[in-house]
Design a protein around this motif. Sequence first.
Motif, PDB file in Angstrom:
ATOM      1  N   ILE A 299       0.845  -1.200   0.000  1.00 40.79           N
ATOM      2  CA  ILE A 299       0.000   0.000   0.000  1.00 40.79           C
ATOM      3  C   ILE A 299       0.879   1.249   0.000  1.00 40.79           C
ATOM      4  O   ILE A 299       0.647   2.200  -0.757  1.00 40.79           O
ATOM      5  CB  ILE A 299      -0.938  -0.019   1.230  1.00 40.79           C
ATOM      6  N   ALA A 300       1.912   1.221   0.839  1.00 46.16           N
ATOM      7  CA  ALA A 300       2.835   2.363   0.916  1.00 46.16           C
ATOM      8  C   ALA A 300       3.479   2.614  -0.447  1.00 46.16           C
ATOM      9  O   ALA A 300       3.605   3.764  -0.886  1.00 46.16           O
ATOM     10  CB  ALA A 300       3.898   2.083   1.967  1.00 46.16           C
ATOM     11  N   GLN A 301       3.850   1.522  -1.098  1.00 42.89           N
ATOM     12  CA  GLN A 301       4.474   1.623  -2.420  1.00 42.89           C
ATOM     13  C   GLN A 301       3.470   2.199  -3.426  1.00 42.89           C
ATOM     14  O   GLN A 301       3.788   3.078  -4.219  1.00 42.89           O
ATOM     15  CB  GLN A 301       4.845   0.201  -2.849  1.00 42.89           C
ATOM     16  N   ASN A 302       2.230   1.690  -3.355  1.00 44.93           N
ATOM     17  CA  ASN A 302       1.183   2.103  -4.281  1.00 44.93           C
ATOM     18  C   ASN A 302       0.841   3.599  -4.110  1.00 44.93           C
ATOM     19  O   ASN A 302       0.598   4.309  -5.078  1.00 44.93           O
ATOM     20  CB  ASN A 302      -0.060   1.253  -4.052  1.00 44.93           C
ATOM     21  N   PHE A 303       0.873   4.064  -2.860  1.00 50.83           N
ATOM     22  CA  PHE A 303       0.572   5.480  -2.597  1.00 50.83           C
ATOM     23  C   PHE A 303       1.815   6.364  -2.729  1.00 50.83           C
ATOM     24  O   PHE A 303       1.763   7.554  -2.430  1.00 50.83           O
ATOM     25  CB  PHE A 303      -0.035   5.649  -1.197  1.00 50.83           C
ATOM     26  N   GLU A 304       2.917   5.725  -3.116  1.00 51.63           N
ATOM     27  CA  GLU A 304       4.190   6.440  -3.310  1.00 51.63           C
ATOM     28  C   GLU A 304       4.603   7.208  -2.056  1.00 51.63           C
ATOM     29  O   GLU A 304       5.011   8.375  -2.132  1.00 51.63           O
ATOM     30  CB  GLU A 304       4.113   7.367  -4.519  1.00 51.63           C
ATOM     31  N   LEU A 305       4.478   6.586  -0.903  1.00 48.16           N
ATOM     32  CA  LEU A 305       4.921   7.232   0.330  1.00 48.16           C
ATOM     33  C   LEU A 305       6.448   7.342   0.317  1.00 48.16           C
ATOM     34  O   LEU A 305       7.128   6.442  -0.176  1.00 48.16           O
ATOM     35  CB  LEU A 305       4.487   6.432   1.562  1.00 48.16           C
ATOM     36  N   THR A 306       6.976   8.409   0.885  1.00 47.92           N
ATOM     37  CA  THR A 306       8.430   8.576   0.966  1.00 47.92           C
ATOM     38  C   THR A 306       8.979   7.584   1.998  1.00 47.92           C
ATOM     39  O   THR A 306       8.223   7.125   2.874  1.00 47.92           O
ATOM     40  CB  THR A 306       8.791   9.998   1.420  1.00 47.92           C
ATOM     41  N   PRO A 307      10.282   7.246   1.929  1.00 45.23           N
ATOM     42  CA  PRO A 307      10.835   6.305   2.917  1.00 45.23           C
ATOM     43  C   PRO A 307      10.572   6.749   4.360  1.00 45.23           C
ATOM     44  O   PRO A 307      10.262   5.930   5.221  1.00 45.23           O
ATOM     45  CB  PRO A 307      12.337   6.298   2.598  1.00 45.23           C
ATOM     46  N   PHE A 308      10.666   8.054   4.608  1.00 38.66           N
ATOM     47  CA  PHE A 308      10.421   8.554   5.967  1.00 38.66           C
ATOM     48  C   PHE A 308       8.967   8.318   6.376  1.00 38.66           C
ATOM     49  O   PHE A 308       8.680   7.880   7.496  1.00 38.66           O
ATOM     50  CB  PHE A 308      10.758  10.054   6.041  1.00 38.66           C
ATOM     51  N   ALA A 309       8.054   8.577   5.435  1.00 42.66           N
ATOM     52  CA  ALA A 309       6.625   8.363   5.728  1.00 42.66           C
ATOM     53  C   ALA A 309       6.326   6.879   5.934  1.00 42.66           C
ATOM     54  O   ALA A 309       5.489   6.529   6.766  1.00 42.66           O
ATOM     55  CB  ALA A 309       5.769   8.925   4.597  1.00 42.66           C
ATOM     56  N   VAL A 310       7.029   6.020   5.193  1.00 43.50           N
ATOM     57  CA  VAL A 310       6.819   4.574   5.366  1.00 43.50           C
ATOM     58  C   VAL A 310       7.197   4.173   6.789  1.00 43.50           C
ATOM     59  O   VAL A 310       6.463   3.437   7.459  1.00 43.50           O
ATOM     60  CB  VAL A 310       7.647   3.764   4.327  1.00 43.50           C
ATOM     61  N   VAL A 311       8.337   4.685   7.261  1.00 41.09           N
ATOM     62  CA  VAL A 311       8.770   4.356   8.631  1.00 41.09           C
ATOM     63  C   VAL A 311       7.773   4.925   9.640  1.00 41.09           C
ATOM     64  O   VAL A 311       7.307   4.217  10.540  1.00 41.09           O
ATOM     65  CB  VAL A 311      10.200   4.910   8.897  1.00 41.09           C
ATOM     66  N   LYS A 312       7.415   6.184   9.454  1.00 39.00           N
ATOM     67  CA  LYS A 312       6.567   6.875  10.439  1.00 39.00           C
ATOM     68  C   LYS A 312       5.121   6.358  10.428  1.00 39.00           C
ATOM     69  O   LYS A 312       4.516   6.147  11.477  1.00 39.00           O
ATOM     70  CB  LYS A 312       6.587   8.374  10.123  1.00 39.00           C
ATOM     71  N   LYS A 313       4.590   6.168   9.219  1.00 41.74           N
ATOM     72  CA  LYS A 313       3.153   5.864   9.120  1.00 41.74           C
ATOM     73  C   LYS A 313       2.833   4.381   8.992  1.00 41.74           C
ATOM     74  O   LYS A 313       1.693   3.982   9.190  1.00 41.74           O
ATOM     75  CB  LYS A 313       2.550   6.617   7.922  1.00 41.74           C
ATOM     76  N   ILE A 314       3.816   3.594   8.613  1.00 36.58           N
ATOM     77  CA  ILE A 314       3.544   2.156   8.429  1.00 36.58           C
ATOM     78  C   ILE A 314       4.382   1.309   9.398  1.00 36.58           C
ATOM     79  O   ILE A 314       3.824   0.583  10.231  1.00 36.58           O
ATOM     80  CB  ILE A 314       3.827   1.706   6.972  1.00 36.58           C
ATOM     81  N   ILE A 315       5.699   1.420   9.287  1.00 38.36           N
ATOM     82  CA  ILE A 315       6.557   0.468  10.015  1.00 38.36           C
ATOM     83  C   ILE A 315       6.438   0.620  11.534  1.00 38.36           C
ATOM     84  O   ILE A 315       6.218  -0.376  12.236  1.00 38.36           O
ATOM     85  CB  ILE A 315       8.029   0.614   9.547  1.00 38.36           C
ATOM     86  N   ILE A 316       6.547   1.839  12.025  1.00 33.37           N
ATOM     87  CA  ILE A 316       6.498   2.019  13.495  1.00 33.37           C
ATOM     88  C   ILE A 316       5.139   1.597  14.051  1.00 33.37           C
ATOM     89  O   ILE A 316       5.074   0.760  14.958  1.00 33.37           O
ATOM     90  CB  ILE A 316       6.904   3.454  13.909  1.00 33.37           C
ATOM     91  N   PRO A 317       4.027   2.121  13.522  1.00 38.10           N
ATOM     92  CA  PRO A 317       2.744   1.674  14.103  1.00 38.10           C
ATOM     93  C   PRO A 317       2.460   0.189  13.898  1.00 38.10           C
ATOM     94  O   PRO A 317       1.909  -0.455  14.790  1.00 38.10           O
ATOM     95  CB  PRO A 317       1.690   2.531  13.397  1.00 38.10           C
ATOM     96  N   ALA A 318       2.874  -0.359  12.747  1.00 34.21           N
ATOM     97  CA  ALA A 318       2.587  -1.781  12.496  1.00 34.21           C
ATOM     98  C   ALA A 318       3.350  -2.674  13.463  1.00 34.21           C
ATOM     99  O   ALA A 318       2.865  -3.735  13.855  1.00 34.21           O
ATOM    100  CB  ALA A 318       2.942  -2.152  11.056  1.00 34.21           C
ATOM    101  N   SER A 319       4.547  -2.241  13.847  1.00 36.68           N
ATOM    102  CA  SER A 319       5.347  -3.092  14.733  1.00 36.68           C
ATOM    103  C   SER A 319       5.208  -2.680  16.201  1.00 36.68           C
ATOM    104  O   SER A 319       5.751  -3.344  17.081  1.00 36.68           O
ATOM    105  CB  SER A 319       6.820  -3.066  14.297  1.00 36.68           C
ATOM    106  N   PHE A 320       4.465  -1.613  16.446  1.00 32.85           N
ATOM    107  CA  PHE A 320       4.388  -1.061  17.802  1.00 32.85           C
ATOM    108  C   PHE A 320       3.924  -2.060  18.872  1.00 32.85           C
ATOM    109  O   PHE A 320       4.569  -2.168  19.926  1.00 32.85           O
ATOM    110  CB  PHE A 320       3.485   0.183  17.800  1.00 32.85           C
ATOM    111  N   PRO A 321       2.834  -2.817  18.640  1.00 35.78           N
ATOM    112  CA  PRO A 321       2.409  -3.740  19.703  1.00 35.78           C
ATOM    113  C   PRO A 321       3.507  -4.733  20.095  1.00 35.78           C
ATOM    114  O   PRO A 321       3.684  -5.026  21.268  1.00 35.78           O
ATOM    115  CB  PRO A 321       1.197  -4.460  19.091  1.00 35.78           C
ATOM    116  N   ALA A 322       4.245  -5.237  19.098  1.00 41.24           N
ATOM    117  CA  ALA A 322       5.317  -6.198  19.406  1.00 41.24           C
ATOM    118  C   ALA A 322       6.502  -5.495  20.066  1.00 41.24           C
ATOM    119  O   ALA A 322       7.135  -6.064  20.967  1.00 41.24           O
ATOM    120  CB  ALA A 322       5.753  -6.903  18.128  1.00 41.24           C
TER     121      ALA A 322
END
Lengths: 248, 250
Positions: free
Chosen positions: A149-172
């Motif tokens: 999804i991040a790739q499809n929406f052309e999110l910047t690498p920083f946005a991928v970390v901030k908006k996808i990677i950190i929240p997705a991995s946050f519970p773990a």
Amino acid sequence: MKLRYMIGSFTLLVVLWQLVVVVGNYEAALLPSPKQVAQALWSLFISGLLLEHISISLYRFGIGYILAVIAGITLGILLGRMPTVWRFVNPSVQLLRPVSPIAWSPFIVLFAGIGNLPAIIIIFIAAFFPILLATVTAVSKISPVYLQIAQNFELTPFAVVKKIIIPASFPAIMGGLQIALGSAWIFLVAGEMVGAQSGLGFLIIDARNALRLDLVFAAIIIIGLFGLLFNTIIQQISYRVTKQWGVQ
Amino acid sequence: MIKINGVTKVYDTHHILKGISLEVTKGEIIAILGKSGCGKSTLLKIVGGFETSSTGEVIVNDVAVTEPTKKCIMLMQSYGLLPWRSVEKNISLPLEQHTALTVEQQQQRIAHYMQLVQLTPYATHYPHQLSGGMQQRVAIARALALQPEAILLDEPFAALDTFTRYFLQDELIKIQQQESTTIMLVTHDIDEAIYLADKIIILAEGEIAKEITIALPKPRDRSNADFQHYREVIFTEFELTQQQMIDYQI
């Protein structure tokens, strides 16, 4: 942890303690009673020493833990996204991870002297590995759908970390933070026993040298209470986040 | 608008797609229909830039597709909503950095698409608090919010019950007519393909077996004789028996 269970559990503990003192007929110098420890706690509080030791311990703990969180999460995200690099780094991490931070203390004292720094370094080591491992595992297990999804929406690498990677991995990651918190708090006391002239760990050593076991017990109780408080806070944060997100 | 020129896909020695050529014009709904393993999802992924073709090319608005871009938004079967974001925040995700829209314009656009998929009262809800159909509507609104050239749907309603599927099919047609969005849809549901598509491409063993233009006005009536005619044409194409046709209609 519900308050009524907490109160019930502590009451039971104090009653058992008092029973051991009475049944064993121990001298106060050997095993102080709950009342004597309460008096020692009060005297520490009145003199201002208790707050002084608590605040210096919290300061060291805060610095060491926060640095470990920053380093562990940052490196964990990078290594979690670079599986090939992680395959090389992982054996060394697994080699260093089981080594008790206290085992490093001769080197730490040698290079950092005494004071705040050795304790901060020991806390950092104690907290760093659980956070790093939890983050790497969490990041490497992020659903590929989110990254597509991040790739499809052309999110910047920083946005991928901030908006996808950190929240997705946050519970773990929270699981790692919780383990690290307990570990760091345990090693704070140990660190202050070997390389500090203040703090709750030092208070235990100092009281033991003065044969004041009531003060030793008073320090133990404070250490335990703070450990419980930290654990409850992080559990609450984790619970609220996972509940809101519907994450199991 | 979308041109697929001689696309092939080979995994090891297995030919998944064998020289597919196809054109999709603006505002058209095209359905790729086929049995499991016929290569329809692979074709959609290649159009979306999520997979590369072995030979051939895909061109969207005169630009060759080499990677996923916001021009063609792919809707996954699993919806792909971010569980840590509310409905509103999921829809706002693609708008947060790319467009030259002001915050106010972004809010207006989010509100517009939430209204379009009838989810305004659920703006602050999280995905796990929504039904499967509602989650799919959020995913559609999020894709539309970017105002892409095309939306690629990979069996979008496969996980939903019949009533929700019918409802969402109607919603999709309404939205598509309002927004004039080009839609490329992969499905194995024959009725769904006839109901939604302007053109159906039947894919079999990696090749286009048949192209059928559905010349029926929308919204379509599934019990209509013409609808039934298209159904029979497709059944014949798949060499289904008379009994299977009866079973299917039941």
